[in-house]
Design an enzyme around this catalytic site. Structure first.
Site, PDB file in Angstrom:
ATOM      1  N   CYS A   7      18.646 -65.632 -94.530  1.00  0.00           N
ATOM      2  CA  CYS A   7      19.838 -65.956 -95.328  1.00  0.00           C
ATOM      3  C   CYS A   7      19.466 -67.002 -96.386  1.00  0.00           C
ATOM      4  O   CYS A   7      18.806 -66.676 -97.360  1.00  0.00           O
ATOM      5  CB  CYS A   7      20.961 -66.435 -94.411  1.00  0.00           C
ATOM      6  SG  CYS A   7      22.598 -66.411 -95.203  1.00  0.00           S
ATOM      7  N   HIS A   9      21.269 -61.879 -90.870  1.00  0.00           N
ATOM      8  CA  HIS A   9      20.912 -62.696 -89.710  1.00  0.00           C
ATOM      9  C   HIS A   9      20.411 -61.800 -88.579  1.00  0.00           C
ATOM     10  O   HIS A   9      21.181 -61.412 -87.695  1.00  0.00           O
ATOM     11  CB  HIS A   9      22.121 -63.505 -89.236  1.00  0.00           C
ATOM     12  CG  HIS A   9      22.475 -64.643 -90.127  1.00  0.00           C
ATOM     13  ND1 HIS A   9      21.979 -65.914 -89.934  1.00  0.00           N
ATOM     14  CD2 HIS A   9      23.272 -64.705 -91.221  1.00  0.00           C
ATOM     15  CE1 HIS A   9      22.455 -66.719 -90.882  1.00  0.00           C
ATOM     16  NE2 HIS A   9      23.243 -66.008 -91.678  1.00  0.00           N
ATOM     17  N   GLU A  29      18.752 -62.518 -86.021  1.00  0.00           N
ATOM     18  CA  GLU A  29      18.782 -63.148 -84.700  1.00  0.00           C
ATOM     19  C   GLU A  29      19.971 -62.703 -83.857  1.00  0.00           C
ATOM     20  O   GLU A  29      19.921 -62.728 -82.617  1.00  0.00           O
ATOM     21  CB  GLU A  29      18.780 -64.682 -84.830  1.00  0.00           C
ATOM     22  CG  GLU A  29      20.024 -65.309 -85.432  1.00  0.00           C
ATOM     23  CD  GLU A  29      19.965 -65.469 -86.941  1.00  0.00           C
ATOM     24  OE1 GLU A  29      20.633 -66.377 -87.472  1.00  0.00           O
ATOM     25  OE2 GLU A  29      19.258 -64.670 -87.595  1.00  0.00           O
TER      26      GLU A  29
END
Length: 550
Positions: free
Chosen positions: A382, A519, A521
């Site tokens: 990001c 993102h 993750e």
């Protein structure tokens, strides 16, 4: 609500941070191992409508679901430990509940009646719980806060009433509490648990199972004492022992008989649990062949919960590479051109995470330059992608004062800017926003499709052309500078299906340098590490070997 659905309510007492979220996630994992389908919901007592505008130092990370909900970080635990796909209906706050009730009152839904906490607020809470039931076998509901907090009382009253609505055979109360070891006395103390359960019972809730956080296994005598004073079955007093690895929790709970007690209390027939995968996972995490150092350069490093999903995704990336990931947190405000190499000298790989605001930005740009010039594997997520683009524009493309318009509205080269109009590939609608838009819910949020360019780091990592990843940001790569940056060697390896939005950039003449606007993750799982984290850690491991041999 399905007539066969069972509901488990998880509360916490004595103090905060006892691990209700992890306990709820572990319970979900255990029930899935027995062949049951589960979903997990978090009810938070704070008045914010959602955590989207909250400072990470106060609340930790904001976890984003596929449907764009900005939620509590515990939902990250739920998705990592189970196969549940969570969304808007899996996180409700006091603010969200009251907002809905007030809107109904303004519309006249209550026919001029006096709107009160009971029954209107509690009815709305119960309705929100039912929304989580999408035909699963078990709904696990975690109540945020600590027993005794005034703000959580409406939620506790609602779950007290819920047993009357759904039936005792369909509801279960699990209370997470503390049994501390007092070193000066040389013994554990049960009084905090006794008083916590007393407080819970005073509002009409008798816990069925106690999860007792402690530093060592509780003896049968201690369990017997707790059972006597709390009116809980002795075999329902479960040791929730501290662990070095959070993925041990389901295994520890199973060894204590928690999953067996749950299915007995709820009268559910299941198969025997299959926990081999969890055992293998813990073994891999505990006995890796190598160690790799990853520097996380951000501005929320004083509270590592701010990067909870990120930390876990990095650990996941180490599993297929048979290495333990050691995290080094570096405050980006402390990095300058003359301190960068010293701050990052131990790093085998560097990650710059997402964030908002200008604080520490120049330190992150220095970090991206250090990684690029010194061939250190770099992963920008990001904002981490955006600062890499700014750095490349300044020092490779010759755009000396390039910046993001988020940090410098007067920059002559806004390589990152606020896109005010774009085609939403999910809805097919034209979306708009500007500087005056509300901070909440004006971002590109949730899962968006992305098309990968062939023969790039990204496409090799994913092994497919089309992917979907979760977003949470306002600013975008400025296509007005795309050709100029690509001519200097920047590779745009992922875009929205129509090519309008840049999603991934990378450098081909580098061991591993990649930035993504999304993102990743949020989609990494211990049993299925995200491909970008897997490949980033692989590159960092190779760099560690090179460094060790030089």
């Amino acid at each position: 609500m399905s007539s066969n659905t069972k509901f488990i309510f998880v509360t916490g007492g004595v103090l905060s941070s006892l691990g209700k979220g992890l306990a709820s996630a572990a319970i979900g994992a255990l029930l899935e191992s027995r062949g049951l389908t589960v979903t997990i919901q978090k009810l938070d007592p704070y008045i914010n409508v959602d955590p989207g505008t909250m400072n990470p130092f106060q609340h930790g990370e904001v976890y984003v679901t596929d449907d764009g909900a900005e939620t509590d970080l515990d939902l990250g635990h739920y998705e990592r430990f189970t196969h549940a796909q969570l969304g808007q209906d899996n996180n409700f706050t006091t603010g969200k509940i009251y907002n809905t009730v007030i809107q109904k009152e303004r519309r006249g839904d209550y026919l001029g009646g006096t709107v009160q906490v009971i029954p209107h607020i509690t009815d709305e809470i119960k309705a929100s719980i039912r929304l989580a039931d999408k035909g699963v076998d078990v709904v696990i509901v975690e109540i945020g806060g600590t027993i005794g907090d005034i703000e959580s009382l409406p939620f506790l009253e609602a779950i007290r009433q819920f047993r009357g609505d759904a039936g005792k055979e369909n509801t279960l109360y699990i209370h997470v509490t503390l049994v501390p070891y007092i070193s000066t006395a040389g013994e554990v103390k049960t009084k905090p648990t006794q008083h916590s359960v007393k407080e819970l019972r005073s509002i009409g809730i008798q816990p069925d199972i106690l999860l007792c956080r402690t530093s060592s296994t509780l003896t049968s005598d201690i369990k017997r004492k707790i059972a006597l004073f709390t009116n809980v079955d002795e075999d329902a007093v479960i040791t929730a022992k501290d662990v070095g690895c959070i993925y041990e929790v389901p295994l520890n709970f199973h060894s204590e008989g928690l999953d067996q007690k749950i299915i007995e209390k709820l009268n559910i027939w299941t198969r025997a649990p299959r926990l081999e995968a969890w055992g293998d996972l813990v073994q891999k995490l505990k006995a890796p062949r190598s160690v790799v150092n990853i520097a996380i350069v951000g501005k929320y490093v004083d509270l590592t919960e701010s990067y909870k999903s990120l930390n876990e995704a990095l650990y996941h990336g180490g599993i297929p590479n048979d290495c333990r990931v050691n995290l080094i947190f570096v405050d980006s405000e402390t990095i300058a051109p003359d301190t960068c190499s010293q701050a990052l000298m131990e790093a085998d790989g560097i990650l710059v995470p997402g964030g908002f605001g200008s604080r520490g930005i120049e330190g992150k740009i220095c970090t991206a330059r250090y990684a690029r010039e010194n061939k250190v594997p770099y992963f920008g997520i990001c904002l981490g992608m955006q600062v890499a683009v700014v750095e490349f524009a300044r020092h490779v493309a010759g755009l000396e004062k390039a910046n993001s318009s988020e940090f410098d509205r007067a920059t002559p080269y806004p390589v990152i800017y606020l896109m005010t109009e774009w085609l939403d590939d999910k809805t097919g609608r034209i979306e708009t926003r500007d500087e005056s838009s509300d901070k909440g819910a004006t971002m590109r949020l949730g899962a968006y499709p992305c098309r990968l360019r062939a023969d790039t780091m990204a496409s090799r990592a994913y092994g497919q052309e089309n992917i979907s990843e979760r977003h949470r940001h306002r600013y975008e790569f400025n296509n007005a500078f795309r050709d100029q940056l690509e001519e200097k060697g920047l590779v745009v390896s992922g875009t929205s299906p129509g090519g309008e939005l840049v999603e991934i950039v990378e450098l081909p003449d580098h061991p591993w340098f990649l930035g993504c606007q999304f993102h990743p993750e949020f989609k990494s799982r211990p049993m299925a590490p995200h491909p970008l984290f897997r490949e980033f850690i692989r590159a960092a491991c190779e760099n560690a070997k090179r460094r060790a041999s030089s």
